[in-house]
Design an enzyme around this catalytic site. Structure first.
Site, PDB file in Angstrom:
ATOM      1  N   ASN A 102       0.869  -1.178   0.000  1.00 41.08           N
ATOM      2  CA  ASN A 102       0.000   0.000   0.000  1.00 41.08           C
ATOM      3  C   ASN A 102       0.904   1.225   0.000  1.00 41.08           C
ATOM      4  O   ASN A 102       1.448   1.601   1.035  1.00 41.08           O
ATOM      5  CB  ASN A 102      -0.906  -0.016   1.240  1.00 41.08           C
ATOM      6  CG  ASN A 102      -1.782   1.229   1.321  1.00 41.08           C
ATOM      7  OD1 ASN A 102      -1.832   2.022   0.368  1.00 41.08           O
ATOM      8  ND2 ASN A 102      -2.459   1.408   2.439  1.00 41.08           N
ATOM      9  N   TRP A 103       1.066   1.812  -1.177  1.00 46.44           N
ATOM     10  CA  TRP A 103       1.965   2.974  -1.278  1.00 46.44           C
ATOM     11  C   TRP A 103       1.337   4.241  -0.702  1.00 46.44           C
ATOM     12  O   TRP A 103       1.990   5.268  -0.633  1.00 46.44           O
ATOM     13  CB  TRP A 103       2.352   3.189  -2.756  1.00 46.44           C
ATOM     14  CG  TRP A 103       3.499   2.325  -3.195  1.00 46.44           C
ATOM     15  CD1 TRP A 103       4.038   1.268  -2.518  1.00 46.44           C
ATOM     16  CD2 TRP A 103       4.255   2.452  -4.411  1.00 46.44           C
ATOM     17  NE1 TRP A 103       5.084   0.718  -3.229  1.00 46.44           N
ATOM     18  CE2 TRP A 103       5.233   1.432  -4.404  1.00 46.44           C
ATOM     19  CE3 TRP A 103       4.190   3.309  -5.513  1.00 46.44           C
ATOM     20  CZ2 TRP A 103       6.154   1.252  -5.441  1.00 46.44           C
ATOM     21  CZ3 TRP A 103       5.105   3.130  -6.557  1.00 46.44           C
ATOM     22  CH2 TRP A 103       6.075   2.119  -6.511  1.00 46.44           C
ATOM     23  N   LYS A 104       0.054   4.171  -0.347  1.00 47.11           N
ATOM     24  CA  LYS A 104      -0.653   5.364   0.164  1.00 47.11           C
ATOM     25  C   LYS A 104      -0.416   6.526  -0.810  1.00 47.11           C
ATOM     26  O   LYS A 104      -0.359   6.287  -2.027  1.00 47.11           O
ATOM     27  CB  LYS A 104      -0.215   5.668   1.598  1.00 47.11           C
ATOM     28  CG  LYS A 104      -0.320   4.422   2.489  1.00 47.11           C
ATOM     29  CD  LYS A 104      -0.179   4.693   3.946  1.00 47.11           C
ATOM     30  CE  LYS A 104      -0.327   3.374   4.719  1.00 47.11           C
ATOM     31  NZ  LYS A 104      -0.307   3.551   6.162  1.00 47.11           N
ATOM     32  N   HIS A 132      -9.609   1.212   4.679  1.00 50.56           N
ATOM     33  CA  HIS A 132      -8.361   1.410   5.423  1.00 50.56           C
ATOM     34  C   HIS A 132      -8.631   2.384   6.573  1.00 50.56           C
ATOM     35  O   HIS A 132      -9.462   3.287   6.441  1.00 50.56           O
ATOM     36  CB  HIS A 132      -7.285   1.966   4.481  1.00 50.56           C
ATOM     37  CG  HIS A 132      -5.923   1.975   5.105  1.00 50.56           C
ATOM     38  ND1 HIS A 132      -5.523   2.957   5.976  1.00 50.56           N
ATOM     39  CD2 HIS A 132      -4.891   1.105   5.004  1.00 50.56           C
ATOM     40  CE1 HIS A 132      -4.291   2.679   6.375  1.00 50.56           C
ATOM     41  NE2 HIS A 132      -3.886   1.567   5.803  1.00 50.56           N
ATOM     42  N   GLU A 167      -7.109   4.862   7.544  1.00 54.29           N
ATOM     43  CA  GLU A 167      -6.946   6.273   7.178  1.00 54.29           C
ATOM     44  C   GLU A 167      -8.188   6.795   6.462  1.00 54.29           C
ATOM     45  O   GLU A 167      -8.549   7.960   6.599  1.00 54.29           O
ATOM     46  CB  GLU A 167      -5.674   6.432   6.321  1.00 54.29           C
ATOM     47  CG  GLU A 167      -4.424   6.272   7.182  1.00 54.29           C
ATOM     48  CD  GLU A 167      -3.213   5.699   6.464  1.00 54.29           C
ATOM     49  OE1 GLU A 167      -3.181   5.710   5.225  1.00 54.29           O
ATOM     50  OE2 GLU A 167      -2.298   5.227   7.181  1.00 54.29           O
ATOM     51  N   GLU A 221      -5.431  -4.500  10.717  1.00 50.67           N
ATOM     52  CA  GLU A 221      -4.408  -3.473  10.898  1.00 50.67           C
ATOM     53  C   GLU A 221      -4.710  -2.688  12.178  1.00 50.67           C
ATOM     54  O   GLU A 221      -5.529  -1.751  12.159  1.00 50.67           O
ATOM     55  CB  GLU A 221      -4.414  -2.499   9.714  1.00 50.67           C
ATOM     56  CG  GLU A 221      -4.019  -3.119   8.400  1.00 50.67           C
ATOM     57  CD  GLU A 221      -3.457  -2.066   7.446  1.00 50.67           C
ATOM     58  OE1 GLU A 221      -2.323  -2.259   6.980  1.00 50.67           O
ATOM     59  OE2 GLU A 221      -4.135  -1.057   7.182  1.00 50.67           O
ATOM     60  N   GLY A 223       2.468   2.702  10.795  1.00 49.33           N
ATOM     61  CA  GLY A 223       3.427   3.787  10.626  1.00 49.33           C
ATOM     62  C   GLY A 223       4.126   4.203  11.903  1.00 49.33           C
ATOM     63  O   GLY A 223       4.775   5.244  11.963  1.00 49.33           O
ATOM     64  N   SER A 249       3.410  -1.750  10.482  1.00 50.62           N
ATOM     65  CA  SER A 249       4.854  -1.809  10.716  1.00 50.62           C
ATOM     66  C   SER A 249       5.465  -3.172  10.392  1.00 50.62           C
ATOM     67  O   SER A 249       6.362  -3.646  11.104  1.00 50.62           O
ATOM     68  CB  SER A 249       5.196  -1.384  12.162  1.00 50.62           C
ATOM     69  OG  SER A 249       4.807  -0.038  12.381  1.00 50.62           O
ATOM     70  N   GLY A 276       2.885  -0.928   4.368  1.00 53.35           N
ATOM     71  CA  GLY A 276       2.960   0.490   4.009  1.00 53.35           C
ATOM     72  C   GLY A 276       4.397   0.896   3.737  1.00 53.35           C
ATOM     73  O   GLY A 276       4.960   0.628   2.671  1.00 53.35           O
ATOM     74  N   GLY A 277       5.022   1.533   4.720  1.00 51.72           N
ATOM     75  CA  GLY A 277       6.350   2.140   4.540  1.00 51.72           C
ATOM     76  C   GLY A 277       7.374   1.227   3.880  1.00 51.72           C
ATOM     77  O   GLY A 277       8.069   1.638   2.943  1.00 51.72           O
TER      78      GLY A 277
HETATM   79  P1  13P Z   1       3.037   0.679   7.734  1.00 52.68           P
HETATM   80  O1  13P Z   1       3.544  -0.622   7.189  1.00 52.68           O
HETATM   81  O2  13P Z   1       3.792   1.878   7.234  1.00 52.68           O
HETATM   82  O3  13P Z   1       2.904   0.644   9.224  1.00 52.68           O
HETATM   83  O4  13P Z   1       1.535   0.872   7.147  1.00 52.68           O
HETATM   84  C1  13P Z   1       0.630  -0.144   7.318  1.00 52.68           C
HETATM   85  C2  13P Z   1      -0.561   0.167   6.500  1.00 52.68           C
HETATM   86  O5  13P Z   1      -1.340   1.040   6.824  1.00 52.68           O
HETATM   87  C3  13P Z   1      -0.760  -0.610   5.256  1.00 52.68           C
HETATM   88  O6  13P Z   1      -2.034  -0.422   4.759  1.00 52.68           O
END
Ligand code: 13P
Length: 247
Positions: free
Chosen positions: A8-10, A91, A93, A160, A166, A205, A226-227
């Site tokens: 997930n590159w957001k 998600h 967010e 999640e 994050g 994470s 994510g990251g």
């Molecule tokens: P991180 O891996 O950066 O914690 O993000 C998780 C996430 O929200 C994936 O959708």
């Protein structure tokens, strides 16, 4: 079942990152027994689908309508036409920043499934809810609300915990497996025997250093990353850990 690892590159990335990432990815050994999905920001879907072979394409959201005067929205049918296989839906967010409700998540998941896409329905509790010991009730309620009338054949569930996203504080394997086990039971209550085959992936994470131990848990079928998914090598290492030990 094969492992499932989703990037997930957001709202990160650029054409330059896609070029660099795909060049590095091509230099890494091919993986088997794991489905690897890349979900870039919507404007980059075309560039990602052209740049990669062997990776599946996914989107980060879709509209809750089929079509019409909804400026700025993207329909699941359009995403399917562009070659997407997966859509991340609900998600945390989107739930917290855009006020998406369980009912809206369920509508989007139904639309995605109707287009032949895999809806990746996200659930997870906030830190205060975990500290108050409410995580099981919160996640159960979110899950059932988000899956109302959603068919199970292409469904993926992502757990999640918001406090792990994050932050660098991943859930311990014990915490993650306990919640995945609960989600598995809820899915079986909701869908009957078919609930046993729905992939449940963990996000929050996930890094190359912790991926192996998480994937060693019975009910953790992969990861939503994510990251660490912005770096080709790190993401490959996570996907490689998900393929290890799979039949
Ligand atoms: P991180 O891996 O950066 O914690 O993000 C998780 C996430 O929200 C994936 O959708």
């Amino acid at each position: 079942m094969a492992g499932l690892v989703i990037a997930n590159w957001k709202m990160h990335g650029s054409l330059a990152l896609i070029a660099e990432f795909s060049q590095q990815w091509r230099g890494l050994p091919q993986l088997s027994k794991v489905d690897v999905v890349l979900c870039p920001p919507a404007p980059y879907l075309g560039a990602v689908s052209e740049a990669f072979e062997g990776l599946l394409l996914g989107a980060q959201n879709c509209a809750e309508q089929v079509e019409g005067a909804f400026t700025g929205e993207v329909a699941s049918q359009m995403l399917a036409e562009l070659g997407c296989h997966y859509i991340i839906i609900g998600h945390s967010e989107r739930r917290s920043l855009h006020g998406e409700t369980d009912a809206q998540v369920a509508i989007k998941a139904r639309l995605a499934a109707a287009e032949g896409l895999h809806p990746v329905v996200c659930v997870g509790e906030a830190l205060e809810q975990r500290e108050a010991g409410e995580q099981d009730e919160v996640v159960s309620e979110q899950l059932l609300g988000s899956l109302a009338h959603v068919p199970c054949d292409r469904l993926v569930v992502a757990y999640e915990p918001i406090w792990a996203i994050g932050t660098g504080h991943t859930a311990t394997p014990g915490q993650a497996e306990a919640m995945h086990g609960l989600i598995r039971r809820r899915l079986q209550e909701h869908y009957g025997a078919a609930g046993a085959g729905i992939p449940i992936i963990y996000g929050g994470s996930v890094k190359p250093e912790n991926a192996g131990v998480l994937f060693g848990c019975d009910n953790i079928d992969g990861a939503l990353v994510g990251g660490a998914s912005l770096d080709a090598k790190s993401f490959w290492q996570i996907a490689s850990a998900a393929s290890a030990g799979r039949a």
